[in-house]
Design a protein around this motif. Structure first.
Motif: not given
Ligand code: AMP
Length: 400
Positions: A128-137
């Motif tokens: 989940x951390x990577x998902x949110x990193x990739x979406x710039x959050x």
């Protein structure tokens, strides 16, 4: 270090520790506190239930208080349950602490909102951390302290590429703390690649099981296992955590146990986050006496007073045996671990014995097993025949 007072912790932290009723640091805590507080990298190896969470939690909070206000801490963990547990422990310690729990299965919108408020600590599972990193959050530019907890497990679970991605997104200059109960050399090598001359702190040799856990093993056929389980459950009256190898096995076993007349919940990756939370909360509150789990839960459960851990299936990986039975015998309480092996699993038993550096006593299967899986629980005598090292069946004698 004998007392928390020797640490010159903030007044707020001292007060919180007093309120939790902790009088002195546990061995891993007293070993690592001075090192972490001095800013050095640490590889900490400690048995489960030894106070590992607050071994990094307390100095993390203390150090972040002293660093510039924009700096943050990041704690990476392999499972959602473990992440939630660390978050609860830190919140209990310091309710005013701002932290974001970033885990799969929960609302990403809610996590996004909290991350935007720039929390002091981010507690995350890698996906989940990577998902949110990739979406710039979220960016990790302000991470001053990175903690990899249950690091061996994260690498075992195949998180190495994600961990790499996360680490390269953090500043080069940071403190890295790595904690685990076991530390195979290849993982130690991988992890130390990211650390600056880390100090290794080991309060017990990697892979030792708590001395407070009495262990025994039954060698039984697959089809006898439910009856043996029923007999064992009738002999104990406390909470029981049962491990199965597969999620389907966990689901089926939970049904069998309910048919025996016991309250049981199940926890595995086919359950939603909400169902997993309910199962764990119900187990902690006593609503369910029995929790059937796959290894996903082995690292995440800190329930005080689990009387018995049963390995209905032996674990695939001998290290998991250590983590599973570490769920009992916690916080200085005595626990019991019973494993069931099938007659063709002598090699697996030997591998576990090598990992724990102890011989597991094989108990002879009782002859008075209940005849039906659905029979109501009864009380049985606890007289069992134990094999001594002399009369232990040849097949299960350790090869030297
Ligand atoms: P852990 O190994 O972090 O899962 O901790 C196991 C249990 O020990 C948790 O329930 C903690 O609340 C408890 N604990 C942690 N530190 C201390 C301490 N210094 N004294 C007594 N109990 C502690």
């Amino acid at each position: 270090m004998k007392s928390f007072k020797d640490l010159s912790l903030s007044k707020q932290l001292n007060q919180a520790i007093d309120e939790l009723g902790f009088t002195s640091p546990t061995p891993i805590q007293s070993e690592v506190y001075p090192i972490i507080l001095s800013g050095k990298d640490v590889v900490g190896i400690a048995q489960t239930g030894t106070g590992k969470t607050l071994a990094f939690g307390i100095p993390l909070i203390q150090r972040l208080e002293a660093l510039p206000p924009e700096t943050q801490g990041l704690i990476l963990l392999p499972t959602r349950e473990l992440a939630e547990q660390v978050s609860v422990s830190l919140k209990k310690l310091l309710p005013s602490l701002t932290l974001a729990l970033v885990i799969g299965g929960a609302s990403a919108r809610h996590q996004t909102a909290i991350l935007r408020r720039h929390p002091k600590i981010i507690i995350a599972t890698p996906g989940r951390l990577i998902d949110l990193m990739q979406s710039g959050i979220v960016t990790l530019q302000n991470i001053a302290i990175l903690i990899l907890d249950e690091a061996d497990r994260m690498f075992d679970m195949g998180f190495a590429p994600q961990i790499n991605k996360i680490i390269v997104a953090t500043p080069a200059k940071k403190q890295v703390l790595l904690f685990s109960a076991t530390m195979p050399p290849e993982i130690a090598r991988l992890a130390t690649k990211y650390m600056q001359l880390p100090l290794r702190v080991e309060v017990a040799p990697a892979g030792t099981t708590s001395e407070l856990v009495e262990q025994e093993i039954f060698v039984v056929s697959q089809k006898t296992r439910p009856q043996l389980l029923e007999k064992i459950l009738g002999e104990y009256c406390g909470t029981v955590l049962i491990f199965t190898r597969t999620k389907h096995g966990a689901r089926k076993l939970a049904i069998i146990i309910r048919n025996m007349g016991y309250t049981a919940a199940e926890i595995h990756s086919n359950r939603s986050l909400g169902q997993r939370r309910n199962a764990l909360a119900g187990f902690k509150s006593g609503k369910y006496r029995i929790l059937v789990a796959t290894d996903i839960a082995a690292r995440g459960i800190d329930v005080i007073g689990i009387e018995l851990v049963i390995n209905y299936d032996l674990p695939e990986n001998p290290d998991d045996y250590i983590h599973r039975i570490g769920r009992t015998g916690r916080a200085n309480r005595v626990g019991k671990a019973i494993s069931m092996a099938t007659p063709n699993q002598a090699k697996k038993i030997n591998a576990i014995e090598r990992a724990i550096r102890t011989r597991l006593p094989i108990t002879k299967t009782p002859t008075d097993l209940p005849s039906s899986r659905t029979a109501p629980p009864r009380l049985f005598s606890t007289n069992r025949t134990r094999y001594s090292s002399q009369n232990r069946p040849q097949k299960f004698r350790r090869k030297n």
